[in-house]
Design a protein around this motif. Structure first.
Motif, PDB file in Angstrom:
ATOM      1  N   VAL A 238       0.842  -1.199   0.000  1.00 12.82           N
ATOM      2  CA  VAL A 238       0.000   0.000   0.000  1.00 12.82           C
ATOM      3  C   VAL A 238       0.874   1.246   0.000  1.00 12.82           C
ATOM      4  CG1 VAL A 238      -1.669   1.338   1.329  1.00 12.82           C
ATOM      5  CG2 VAL A 238      -1.971  -1.136   1.093  1.00 12.82           C
ATOM      6  N   GLU A 239       1.901   1.254   0.851  1.00 17.26           N
ATOM      7  CA  GLU A 239       2.768   2.427   0.967  1.00 17.26           C
ATOM      8  C   GLU A 239       3.518   2.690  -0.338  1.00 17.26           C
ATOM      9  OE1 GLU A 239       2.598  -0.080   3.094  1.00 17.26           O
ATOM     10  OE2 GLU A 239       1.533   0.961   4.717  1.00 17.26           O
ATOM     11  N   ASN A 240       4.081   1.641  -0.915  1.00 14.01           N
ATOM     12  CA  ASN A 240       4.836   1.834  -2.156  1.00 14.01           C
ATOM     13  C   ASN A 240       3.922   2.224  -3.312  1.00 14.01           C
ATOM     14  OD1 ASN A 240       7.412   1.389  -1.178  1.00 14.01           O
ATOM     15  ND2 ASN A 240       7.392  -0.807  -1.621  1.00 14.01           N
ATOM     16  N   PHE A 241       2.731   1.639  -3.346  1.00 12.46           N
ATOM     17  CA  PHE A 241       1.794   1.995  -4.406  1.00 12.46           C
ATOM     18  C   PHE A 241       1.440   3.482  -4.343  1.00 12.46           C
ATOM     19  CE2 PHE A 241      -2.558   2.398  -6.101  1.00 12.46           C
ATOM     20  CZ  PHE A 241      -2.344   1.917  -7.387  1.00 12.46           C
ATOM     21  N   LYS A 242       1.165   3.972  -3.149  1.00  6.90           N
ATOM     22  CA  LYS A 242       0.868   5.399  -2.984  1.00  6.90           C
ATOM     23  C   LYS A 242       2.053   6.244  -3.439  1.00  6.90           C
ATOM     24  CE  LYS A 242      -2.393   5.031   0.894  1.00  6.90           C
ATOM     25  NZ  LYS A 242      -2.593   5.344   2.333  1.00  6.90           N
ATOM     26  N   LYS A 243       3.246   5.814  -3.086  1.00  4.20           N
ATOM     27  CA  LYS A 243       4.449   6.564  -3.456  1.00  4.20           C
ATOM     28  C   LYS A 243       4.636   6.583  -4.967  1.00  4.20           C
ATOM     29  CE  LYS A 243       8.485   4.687  -3.231  1.00  4.20           C
ATOM     30  NZ  LYS A 243       9.776   4.101  -2.807  1.00  4.20           N
ATOM     31  N   TRP A 244       4.433   5.430  -5.613  1.00 10.60           N
ATOM     32  CA  TRP A 244       4.619   5.361  -7.062  1.00 10.60           C
ATOM     33  C   TRP A 244       3.625   6.252  -7.796  1.00 10.60           C
ATOM     34  CZ3 TRP A 244       4.564  -0.688  -6.798  1.00 10.60           C
ATOM     35  CH2 TRP A 244       5.767  -1.122  -6.208  1.00 10.60           C
ATOM     36  N   VAL A 245       2.377   6.262  -7.346  1.00 11.22           N
ATOM     37  CA  VAL A 245       1.372   7.115  -7.990  1.00 11.22           C
ATOM     38  C   VAL A 245       1.712   8.581  -7.754  1.00 11.22           C
ATOM     39  CG1 VAL A 245      -1.053   7.783  -8.043  1.00 11.22           C
ATOM     40  CG2 VAL A 245      -0.438   5.362  -7.873  1.00 11.22           C
ATOM     41  N   ALA A 246       2.137   8.921  -6.536  1.00 11.99           N
ATOM     42  CA  ALA A 246       2.506  10.310  -6.230  1.00 11.99           C
ATOM     43  C   ALA A 246       3.663  10.765  -7.112  1.00 11.99           C
ATOM     44  CB  ALA A 246       2.868  10.446  -4.754  1.00 11.99           C
ATOM     45  N   GLU A 247       4.635   9.886  -7.315  1.00  9.68           N
ATOM     46  CA  GLU A 247       5.772  10.229  -8.175  1.00  9.68           C
ATOM     47  C   GLU A 247       5.323  10.419  -9.620  1.00  9.68           C
ATOM     48  OE1 GLU A 247       9.217   7.781  -5.639  1.00  9.68           O
ATOM     49  OE2 GLU A 247       8.353   6.928  -7.478  1.00  9.68           O
ATOM     50  N   ALA A 248       4.442   9.545 -10.080  1.00 10.20           N
ATOM     51  CA  ALA A 248       3.948   9.653 -11.456  1.00 10.20           C
ATOM     52  C   ALA A 248       3.117  10.915 -11.665  1.00 10.20           C
ATOM     53  CB  ALA A 248       3.117   8.415 -11.807  1.00 10.20           C
ATOM     54  N   ASN A 249       2.432  11.353 -10.608  1.00 14.98           N
ATOM     55  CA  ASN A 249       1.528  12.504 -10.715  1.00 14.98           C
ATOM     56  C   ASN A 249       2.181  13.824 -10.324  1.00 14.98           C
ATOM     57  OD1 ASN A 249      -0.434  10.705 -11.447  1.00 14.98           O
ATOM     58  ND2 ASN A 249      -1.641  10.858  -9.578  1.00 14.98           N
ATOM     59  N   GLU A 250       3.438  13.808  -9.978  1.00  9.55           N
ATOM     60  CA  GLU A 250       4.096  15.026  -9.480  1.00  9.55           C
ATOM     61  C   GLU A 250       3.956  16.170 -10.497  1.00  9.55           C
ATOM     62  OE1 GLU A 250       8.385  16.487  -7.614  1.00  9.55           O
ATOM     63  OE2 GLU A 250       8.158  14.451  -8.425  1.00  9.55           O
ATOM     64  N   GLY A 251       3.465  17.302 -10.016  1.00  8.61           N
ATOM     65  CA  GLY A 251       3.304  18.472 -10.858  1.00  8.61           C
ATOM     66  C   GLY A 251       2.065  18.456 -11.734  1.00  8.61           C
ATOM     67  N   LYS A 252       1.232  17.427 -11.594  1.00  7.99           N
ATOM     68  CA  LYS A 252       0.029  17.315 -12.416  1.00  7.99           C
ATOM     69  C   LYS A 252      -1.222  17.510 -11.573  1.00  7.99           C
ATOM     70  CE  LYS A 252       2.400  13.950 -15.355  1.00  7.99           C
ATOM     71  NZ  LYS A 252       2.422  12.546 -15.852  1.00  7.99           N
ATOM     72  N   GLN A 253      -2.248  18.043 -12.184  1.00  4.57           N
ATOM     73  CA  GLN A 253      -3.492  18.287 -11.493  1.00  4.57           C
ATOM     74  C   GLN A 253      -4.374  17.036 -11.493  1.00  4.57           C
ATOM     75  OE1 GLN A 253      -4.339  21.125  -9.803  1.00  4.57           O
ATOM     76  NE2 GLN A 253      -2.207  21.689 -10.261  1.00  4.57           N
ATOM     77  N   PRO A 254      -5.135  16.817 -10.422  1.00  6.56           N
ATOM     78  CA  PRO A 254      -6.068  15.679 -10.402  1.00  6.56           C
ATOM     79  C   PRO A 254      -7.121  15.818 -11.487  1.00  6.56           C
ATOM     80  CG  PRO A 254      -5.763  16.594  -8.198  1.00  6.56           C
ATOM     81  CD  PRO A 254      -5.133  17.566  -9.154  1.00  6.56           C
ATOM     82  N   GLY A 255      -7.634  14.709 -11.923  1.00  7.56           N
ATOM     83  CA  GLY A 255      -8.706  14.734 -12.909  1.00  7.56           C
ATOM     84  C   GLY A 255     -10.007  15.216 -12.282  1.00  7.56           C
ATOM     85  N   THR A 256     -10.771  15.964 -13.044  1.00  9.98           N
ATOM     86  CA  THR A 256     -12.042  16.500 -12.550  1.00  9.98           C
ATOM     87  C   THR A 256     -13.214  16.113 -13.449  1.00  9.98           C
ATOM     88  OG1 THR A 256     -11.655  18.578 -13.753  1.00  9.98           O
ATOM     89  CG2 THR A 256     -10.928  18.481 -11.455  1.00  9.98           C
TER      90      THR A 256
END
Length: 289
Positions: free
Chosen positions: A248-266
């Motif tokens: 769970v922790e690594n998955f959250k980290k990987w997604v955060a790294e992939a999304n860095e500087g990007k806005q969430p989808g709306t």
């Protein structure tokens, strides 16, 4: 006490201390392996089973005559992906699963809440793709019938909830309980609003059996080794990403790294629009095998 005796005792104490530290490190590695095995140990076996199934069960449980009809809202090449989450989310998680696969259930039961939270927050869009390799390896039709039922649930706008129920209630791998359409309809009762005459007819008729076969063929053509196959923006993250095991922790980290500087989808997910079925055109519905 002579100086030589003191040196020998000091050396013995230091040696004992080193041995204790070494044993602590060994025990820490052992515990880490035990924990990792609890989450991903079965995955190696599943990968082997999946590889055998991919080689031995090419049809994934039989062929179905009739046109290939995609469920409502299916996307991607040949409409083989069922999307969940905001279409404009910055990252896409592609998940290949088999509803008879125990490693898939382990993945879902470990990461389900995290994935749901991320889709709801617009961080992630998930593309679910279905395979039937367990049918091909162990025999039976439970993988295909469950996948057909999940596609029927997609028509009703309840894919995600029914998908979760199928993994929560998954029978033992060798038990082909999901080959029983009545069992699949019974489980639909756990999803509010799903158990309708239209859903029951879709399940009983095997409306999407040919589509499920197409999806399983795409899995085999993709060269994947087993289920679950999980890709984050096209990169494999299961059972590990690089040297890091999935958690769970690594998955959250990987997604955060992939999304860095990007806005969430709306953008709101599109409401499922069902493709014309054989019933709509007057053609006979394909029969599930």
């Amino acid at each position: 006490m002579s100086e030589n005796n003191q040196d020998r005792r000091r050396a013995a104490r230091e040696r004992l201390q080193r041995e204790r530290e070494l044993e602590k490190r060994r025990e820490k590695r052992r515990r880490t392996l035990i924990v990792a095995s609890a989450v991903v140990g079965v995955l190696g076996l599943a990968a082997v089973v999946g590889l055998i199934a991919a080689n031995a069960g090419k049809d994934g449980g039989g062929t179905d005559a009739g046109p290939v009809v995609a469920p409502a809202g299916a996307e991607g090449e040949e409409q083989l992906a069922i999307p969940v989450g905001a279409p404009d989310a910055p990252s896409t998680l592609t998940v290949w699963e088999d509803f008879r696969c125990p490693a898939c259930a382990a993945f879902e039961n470990t990461l389900r809440d995290t994935i749901h939270d991320m889709t709801e927050q617009g961080q992630l869009k998930v593309e679910y793709r279905l395979a039937t390799i367990i049918d091909g390896n162990l025999g039976g039709n439970g993988s295909k019938r469950a996948a057909n039922a999940a596609a029927c649930a997609q028509d009703a706008g309840h894919f995600a909830a029914y998908h979760d129920v199928l993994f929560e209630d998954q029978p033992p791998e060798i038990d082909d309980a999901y080959a029983d359409n009545d069992k699949l309809i019974e489980l639909a009762g756990k999803v509010e609003g799903l158990d309708t005459p239209a859903f029951r007819r879709c399940v009983q008729d095997g409306t999407y059996s040919a589509w499920v076969n197409e999806s399983n063929q795409a899995f085999q053509d993709g060269g994947f080794r087993g289920t679950p196959t999980v890709l984050l923006n096209g990169e494999s993250i299961f059972p590990q990403k690089g040297d890091e095991q999935i958690s769970v922790e690594n998955f959250k980290k990987w997604v955060a790294e992939a999304n860095e500087g990007k806005q969430p989808g709306t953008e709101a997910p599109a409401s499922p629009t069902r493709s014309p079925s054989p019933a709509d055109t007057g053609s006979p519905a394909p029969t599930g095998s």
